[in-house]
Design a protein around this motif. Structure first.
Motif, PDB file in Angstrom:
ATOM      1  N   UNK A  43      40.037  36.001  34.891  1.00 26.24           N
ATOM      2  CA  UNK A  43      39.937  35.372  36.210  1.00 26.24           C
ATOM      3  C   UNK A  43      41.032  35.901  37.130  1.00 26.24           C
ATOM      4  N   UNK A  44      42.241  36.031  36.578  1.00 23.50           N
ATOM      5  CA  UNK A  44      43.362  36.560  37.369  1.00 23.50           C
ATOM      6  C   UNK A  44      43.103  38.001  37.780  1.00 23.50           C
ATOM      7  N   UNK A  45      42.571  38.815  36.865  1.00 25.90           N
ATOM      8  CA  UNK A  45      42.305  40.221  37.182  1.00 25.90           C
ATOM      9  C   UNK A  45      41.299  40.348  38.323  1.00 25.90           C
ATOM     10  N   UNK A  46      40.240  39.534  38.278  1.00 27.40           N
ATOM     11  CA  UNK A  46      39.245  39.607  39.344  1.00 27.40           C
ATOM     12  C   UNK A  46      39.830  39.094  40.656  1.00 27.40           C
ATOM     13  N   UNK A  47      40.619  38.038  40.585  1.00 29.59           N
ATOM     14  CA  UNK A  47      41.226  37.466  41.786  1.00 29.59           C
ATOM     15  C   UNK A  47      42.141  38.467  42.484  1.00 29.59           C
ATOM     16  N   UNK A  48      42.958  39.165  41.715  1.00 33.92           N
ATOM     17  CA  UNK A  48      43.930  40.094  42.291  1.00 33.92           C
ATOM     18  C   UNK A  48      43.380  41.502  42.484  1.00 33.92           C
ATOM     19  N   UNK A  49      42.280  41.824  41.773  1.00 31.41           N
ATOM     20  CA  UNK A  49      41.774  43.195  41.813  1.00 31.41           C
ATOM     21  C   UNK A  49      42.675  44.162  41.092  1.00 31.41           C
ATOM     22  N   UNK A  50      43.415  43.669  40.107  1.00 34.69           N
ATOM     23  CA  UNK A  50      44.341  44.483  39.316  1.00 34.69           C
ATOM     24  C   UNK A  50      43.898  44.550  37.859  1.00 34.69           C
ATOM     25  N   UNK A  51      44.071  45.702  37.207  1.00 37.94           N
ATOM     26  CA  UNK A  51      44.542  46.968  37.765  1.00 37.94           C
ATOM     27  C   UNK A  51      43.542  47.550  38.759  1.00 37.94           C
ATOM     28  N   UNK A  52      44.036  48.398  39.645  1.00 38.38           N
ATOM     29  CA  UNK A  52      43.202  48.896  40.737  1.00 38.38           C
ATOM     30  C   UNK A  52      41.986  49.662  40.236  1.00 38.38           C
ATOM     31  N   UNK A  53      42.113  50.311  39.073  1.00 36.12           N
ATOM     32  CA  UNK A  53      40.976  51.065  38.550  1.00 36.12           C
ATOM     33  C   UNK A  53      39.779  50.160  38.293  1.00 36.12           C
ATOM     34  N   UNK A  54      40.032  48.867  38.043  1.00 38.05           N
ATOM     35  CA  UNK A  54      38.951  47.934  37.753  1.00 38.05           C
ATOM     36  C   UNK A  54      38.078  47.655  38.976  1.00 38.05           C
ATOM     37  N   UNK A  55      38.573  47.962  40.172  1.00 37.63           N
ATOM     38  CA  UNK A  55      37.792  47.672  41.369  1.00 37.63           C
ATOM     39  C   UNK A  55      36.525  48.526  41.455  1.00 37.63           C
ATOM     40  N   UNK A  60      35.071  47.448  45.471  1.00 45.89           N
ATOM     41  CA  UNK A  60      36.153  48.277  45.992  1.00 45.89           C
ATOM     42  C   UNK A  60      37.042  47.537  46.983  1.00 45.89           C
ATOM     43  N   UNK A  61      36.445  46.834  47.932  1.00 45.05           N
ATOM     44  CA  UNK A  61      37.217  46.179  48.987  1.00 45.05           C
ATOM     45  C   UNK A  61      37.377  44.683  48.767  1.00 45.05           C
ATOM     46  N   UNK A  62      36.428  44.071  48.099  1.00 43.94           N
ATOM     47  CA  UNK A  62      36.453  42.638  47.850  1.00 43.94           C
ATOM     48  C   UNK A  62      35.642  42.354  46.596  1.00 43.94           C
ATOM     49  N   UNK A  63      35.838  41.218  45.966  1.00 41.29           N
ATOM     50  CA  UNK A  63      35.082  40.921  44.739  1.00 41.29           C
ATOM     51  C   UNK A  63      33.583  40.830  45.006  1.00 41.29           C
ATOM     52  N   UNK A  64      32.799  41.486  44.142  1.00 43.85           N
ATOM     53  CA  UNK A  64      31.344  41.379  44.271  1.00 43.85           C
ATOM     54  C   UNK A  64      30.892  39.946  44.025  1.00 43.85           C
ATOM     55  N   UNK A 237      50.701  43.704  32.709  1.00 43.83           N
ATOM     56  CA  UNK A 237      51.827  44.625  32.698  1.00 43.83           C
ATOM     57  C   UNK A 237      51.409  46.011  33.141  1.00 43.83           C
ATOM     58  N   UNK A 238      52.333  46.974  33.026  1.00 49.97           N
ATOM     59  CA  UNK A 238      52.031  48.349  33.397  1.00 49.97           C
ATOM     60  C   UNK A 238      52.003  48.554  34.903  1.00 49.97           C
ATOM     61  N   UNK A 239      51.556  49.723  35.312  1.00 52.40           N
ATOM     62  CA  UNK A 239      51.517  50.078  36.730  1.00 52.40           C
ATOM     63  C   UNK A 239      50.323  49.486  37.448  1.00 52.40           C
ATOM     64  N   UNK A 240      50.288  49.630  38.784  1.00 53.39           N
ATOM     65  CA  UNK A 240      49.204  49.021  39.563  1.00 53.39           C
ATOM     66  C   UNK A 240      47.834  49.624  39.311  1.00 53.39           C
ATOM     67  N   UNK A 241      47.775  50.902  38.945  1.00 56.15           N
ATOM     68  CA  UNK A 241      46.477  51.545  38.778  1.00 56.15           C
ATOM     69  C   UNK A 241      45.829  51.236  37.431  1.00 56.15           C
ATOM     70  N   UNK A 242      46.575  51.376  36.358  1.00 54.28           N
ATOM     71  CA  UNK A 242      45.997  51.185  35.022  1.00 54.28           C
ATOM     72  C   UNK A 242      46.412  49.864  34.372  1.00 54.28           C
ATOM     73  N   UNK A 243      47.521  49.277  34.822  1.00 52.70           N
ATOM     74  CA  UNK A 243      47.992  48.047  34.210  1.00 52.70           C
ATOM     75  C   UNK A 243      48.243  48.238  32.726  1.00 52.70           C
ATOM     76  N   UNK A 244      47.988  47.186  31.959  1.00 48.51           N
ATOM     77  CA  UNK A 244      48.168  47.269  30.519  1.00 48.51           C
ATOM     78  C   UNK A 244      47.165  48.151  29.818  1.00 48.51           C
ATOM     79  N   UNK A 245      46.090  48.521  30.522  1.00 43.07           N
ATOM     80  CA  UNK A 245      45.090  49.386  29.895  1.00 43.07           C
ATOM     81  C   UNK A 245      45.631  50.788  29.642  1.00 43.07           C
TER      82      UNK A 245
END
Length: 320
Positions: A43-55, A60-64, A237-245
């Motif tokens: 839920x947090x990942x979808x809310x924040x759109x993080x990591x960015x690769x998940x968008x 891309x711009x907002x949650x589907x 955790x991790x960076x904004x693009x990949x996070x913990x992945x």
């Protein structure tokens, strides 16, 4: 109906308790009156759109999906013309986009009958975490009776179920958590607990499941037997693009070049896995522990507590 909606990525300030149209089931769908919903890191990942690769998948711009939530339990309110497994009044649990709402719809394959020995709150918190733990230990790790197993993040949503499942499989379990969760993890079946705030990780293990932190892979491999398996999960955790992945990917890519078996834990909801999760609950192999419950309008506070409160086990929303 009332629901928790979101139209832009960001913090809990982006969430609104709003009126939205009540969904109607399609020909192959089941509509349930939601009794409870689970709150997990997804839920947090979808809310924040993080990591960015998940968008790329989330939007891309907002949650589907404009209504938050995923795990759910409730009572069947209506079924589509092609539905054969459920009828109105059946108690079910499973996954559906938009479970933070009074009603939700999904394909009938997304649901299973609610185990009779679980209440709606417990059932609502089991699907995603249960499928993740089961995939990590049984399908990826192939844990066997007599193995020495280390669960890192043993008091968390996935971790506390993994401890119970590993014990059910006959393993000797060591749990890693903070000291104030040691008694809780021991009650789940861990034979030993390591307080990560005060102790170093020690021992030799046939299997390690790491659901917390960003420990370097070589550090974890040093704890494995020569033929041991390390499974890395968690996307925080991790960076904004990949996070913990990023660490998960490094484990996958590095596995062919080391003596140990390294694997990233990617668990996608599958009807057969959810069925097995339900059967394990019915058999008493595991039971979700509810740390705290919140009412539907308080979903933002529930997500905040998930991220900052270090809950023991799971968090649930009460809805019906």
């Amino acid at each position: 109906m009332k629901a928790i909606t979101q139209h832009a990525y960001g913090t809990v300030d982006m969430l609104a308790y709003a009126d939205v149209p009540t969904p109607k089931p399609g020909p192959d769908e089941v509509m349930i009156r939601v009794h409870a919903a689970g709150v997990d890191p997804g839920v947090w990942h979808i809310m924040t759109g993080r990591p960015l690769i998940a968008r790329a998948a989330l939007g891309l711009r907002r949650p589907k999906e404009t209504i938050r939530g995923w795990d759910v339990s409730g009572v069947v309110e209506a079924v589509g013309a092609n539905v054969t497994r459920f009828v109105r009044g059946d108690e079910v649990f499973g996954t559906t986009g938009g479970s933070f709402a009074e009603y939700a719809c999904a394909a009938e394959s997304k649901f299973q009958p609610k185990p009779e020995n679980l209440d709606f709150l417990e059932a609502a918190t089991l699907p995603i975490s249960g499928m993740t733990a089961l995939t990590g230990l049984r399908d990826v790790g192939r844990v066997e009776s007599g193995w020495n197993v280390l669960i890192i993040g043993a008091s968390g949503g996935v971790g506390h179920l993994a401890v119970q499942l590993a014990r059910h499989l006959g393993a000797h379990v060591t749990g890693v958590c903070s000291g104030d969760s040691a008694e809780f993890v021991t009650s789940l079946g861990a034979a030993k607990v390591i307080d990560y705030k005060r102790e170093s990780l020690t021992g030799t293990y046939d299997y390690i499941l790491d659901m917390a932190g960003n420990r370097p892979l070589p550090e974890l491999r040093a704890l494995l037997t020569p033929t041991g398996t390390l499974v890395v999960g968690g996307g925080e955790g991790g960076g904004p693009w990949l996070g913990g992945t990023g660490r998960t990917l490094r484990a996958q890519l590095g596995s062919p070049f080391v003596k140990h078996r390294l694997a990233g834990l990617i668990s996608l909801p599958k009807p057969e896995t959810l069925r097995d999760v339900a059967e394990l609950a019915t058999a008493g192999a595991w039971r979700p522990h509810i740390d705290r419950t919140f009412a539907l309008p308080d979903a933002p506070a529930a997500i905040d507590y998930l991220i900052t409160g270090h809950p023991k086990g799971k968090i649930a929303l009460t809805i019906a």
